[in-house]
Scaffold this motif. Sequence first.
Motif, short mmCIF file in Angstrom:
data_model
loop_
_atom_site.label_atom_id
_atom_site.label_comp_id
_atom_site.label_asym_id
_atom_site.label_seq_id
_atom_site.Cartn_x
_atom_site.Cartn_y
_atom_site.Cartn_z
N LEU A 1 -29.20 -58.51 -67.55
CA LEU A 1 -28.81 -57.17 -67.11
C LEU A 1 -27.99 -56.48 -68.20
CD1 LEU A 1 -28.66 -55.03 -64.85
CD2 LEU A 1 -26.60 -56.18 -64.02
N ALA A 2 -27.10 -57.25 -68.84
CA ALA A 2 -26.28 -56.67 -69.91
C ALA A 2 -27.16 -56.17 -71.05
CB ALA A 2 -25.29 -57.71 -70.43
N ARG A 3 -28.15 -56.96 -71.42
CA ARG A 3 -29.06 -56.55 -72.50
C ARG A 3 -29.86 -55.32 -72.09
NH1 ARG A 3 -30.06 -62.10 -73.23
NH2 ARG A 3 -31.99 -61.96 -72.06
N ASP A 4 -30.32 -55.32 -70.83
CA ASP A 4 -31.12 -54.18 -70.36
C ASP A 4 -30.28 -52.90 -70.29
OD1 ASP A 4 -33.26 -55.84 -70.18
OD2 ASP A 4 -33.20 -56.07 -68.00
N ILE B 295 -18.93 -53.31 -66.54
CA ILE B 295 -19.81 -53.43 -65.38
C ILE B 295 -20.13 -54.91 -65.11
CG2 ILE B 295 -22.16 -52.98 -64.56
CD1 ILE B 295 -21.96 -50.26 -66.08
N ILE B 296 -20.45 -55.63 -66.18
CA ILE B 296 -20.79 -57.05 -66.02
C ILE B 296 -19.58 -57.82 -65.49
CG2 ILE B 296 -21.51 -59.16 -67.25
CD1 ILE B 296 -23.74 -57.02 -66.85
N GLY B 297 -18.40 -57.50 -65.99
CA GLY B 297 -17.17 -58.14 -65.50
C GLY B 297 -16.98 -57.88 -64.01
N GLU B 298 -17.23 -56.65 -63.59
CA GLU B 298 -17.06 -56.30 -62.17
C GLU B 298 -18.10 -57.02 -61.31
OE1 GLU B 298 -16.93 -51.88 -62.67
OE2 GLU B 298 -15.13 -52.07 -61.45
N LEU B 299 -19.33 -57.11 -61.82
CA LEU B 299 -20.38 -57.79 -61.05
C LEU B 299 -20.09 -59.29 -60.95
CD1 LEU B 299 -23.60 -55.96 -62.32
CD2 LEU B 299 -22.57 -55.79 -60.04
N GLU B 300 -19.57 -59.87 -62.03
CA GLU B 300 -19.20 -61.30 -62.01
C GLU B 300 -18.11 -61.53 -60.94
OE1 GLU B 300 -20.19 -64.01 -63.33
OE2 GLU B 300 -21.34 -63.53 -65.14
N ASP B 301 -17.11 -60.62 -60.94
CA ASP B 301 -16.02 -60.74 -59.98
C ASP B 301 -16.55 -60.57 -58.55
OD1 ASP B 301 -13.24 -60.92 -59.23
OD2 ASP B 301 -13.31 -58.77 -58.83
N HIS B 302 -17.44 -59.59 -58.38
CA HIS B 302 -18.03 -59.31 -57.07
C HIS B 302 -18.80 -60.55 -56.57
CE1 HIS B 302 -19.30 -55.90 -54.36
NE2 HIS B 302 -20.06 -56.89 -53.92
N ARG C 202 -28.24 -50.27 -81.43
CA ARG C 202 -27.42 -50.79 -80.33
C ARG C 202 -27.53 -49.94 -79.07
NH1 ARG C 202 -23.84 -54.76 -81.94
NH2 ARG C 202 -23.62 -54.94 -84.18
N ARG C 203 -27.72 -48.64 -79.25
CA ARG C 203 -27.82 -47.76 -78.08
C ARG C 203 -29.25 -47.67 -77.54
NH1 ARG C 203 -23.15 -48.25 -79.03
NH2 ARG C 203 -21.51 -46.69 -78.98
N ALA D 155 -30.84 -49.57 -72.39
CA ALA D 155 -31.02 -48.28 -71.70
C ALA D 155 -30.03 -47.23 -72.21
CB ALA D 155 -30.86 -48.47 -70.19
N GLY D 156 -29.16 -47.64 -73.13
CA GLY D 156 -28.26 -46.67 -73.75
C GLY D 156 -26.87 -46.61 -73.16
N VAL D 157 -26.53 -47.56 -72.26
CA VAL D 157 -25.16 -47.58 -71.71
C VAL D 157 -24.24 -48.12 -72.82
CG1 VAL D 157 -23.67 -48.51 -69.90
CG2 VAL D 157 -26.04 -47.93 -69.37
N ALA D 158 -23.12 -47.46 -72.99
CA ALA D 158 -22.20 -47.82 -74.07
C ALA D 158 -21.71 -49.27 -73.92
CB ALA D 158 -21.01 -46.88 -74.08
N PRO D 159 -21.56 -50.02 -75.04
CA PRO D 159 -21.20 -51.44 -74.95
C PRO D 159 -19.94 -51.75 -74.13
CG PRO D 159 -21.79 -50.86 -77.18
CD PRO D 159 -21.79 -49.58 -76.42
#
Lengths: 235, 119
Positions: A9-12, A26-33, A155-156, A16-20
């Motif tokens: 998901l992080a790579r995707d 987002i990944i941190g929040e999903l891991e916590d969730h 990267r973007r 898709a152009g989401v800033a690093p």
Amino acid sequence: MSLNRFDRLARDLAAAGVAPRRVQRIIGELEDHHQCLTDDLVAEGAMQEIAISQARERLGSDEQLLGGLTAAPGLVSFTRRFPAVALGAVPTLIFVMISIAWVVPFALALGAARDRLGMDLEHPVARASVWWIDRVIDLMLPATLAWLFCDTARRRGCSVVWSLTVCTLVGLLAATMFTEIVLPINGTGGLLLVGFDPRSVFGTHQWLPALAPLGVMAADFILRQSDATTPMEVL
Amino acid sequence: MVREKNPTNFMNGVPELLLLGMLADGSEMYGYELAREVRDRTGGALSMSEGVIYPTLHTLELDRLVGTRRREVNGRPRIYYRLTARGKRRLAAATHDWSRVARAIKLILGDSADVIKPV
């Protein structure tokens, strides 16, 4: 427990152009969730392994999460939303500004050396020093700028066309833009000349700085091929 | 500045309204907590998927309607959200819009709205 649960998901998201930084958060929040969901399921009596798997299912598939996140206005980076500005206008402006900015203190330093120290600007050592500093900056500036902006484009998740655009723009600027210092040998003061001369591309030393971005482009192309998440398609 | 929203677009703003409403009392909450609170406070009638809650929270943050604070909890980072002054104004406007829409629907449905049982 896999620490790479959201790697894809992080790579995707990055592609898709989401800033690093945003991706990381987002990944941190999903891991916590996911961990909170797992803890709740375990507290309700589920076995650890089953709880982990159920929590992941409840979070939704990568495609669902990606769809929601990339549809949100503002989450996609400026570079991805406005590539013509971020990868066209901005590098052009930076190139022009740096080309002028480095010459001004250099000219002032030479003027001061002549006026206060009585330095002979026609001395072979002085002439060779100026020539080499000029050549190094002429080569470093386009190569560095082309590399930085190609890296940003890659990267973007911007297509290879944008890397090509950046390299072509920077190469053309390197070939045609000139900044010249005119310092009278015995007098005071001086003159700074800045301009564009399309004929200078055929000059004796302009071709190398102009070709440097092409080398960067080749490196970018190789890096894109080694990174499956970066789009190679044209537009 | 609080943007005026067309009430015909009210369904688009429901996740935003719910999240701002959850933070209205000045509390700080994190994503999972917000999702659980929405479900619990509505008796399970409403729930927000993670595919909705995080994009909405991040958009609210970019619009400066909520602020964030990062804290370490059990060794992992957690982002807490709180309502900003701008968010309070947006919530007041959105609540006003939603009340108008709810009253309008009630006028159409009339007394049957009180009688119809949820499925």
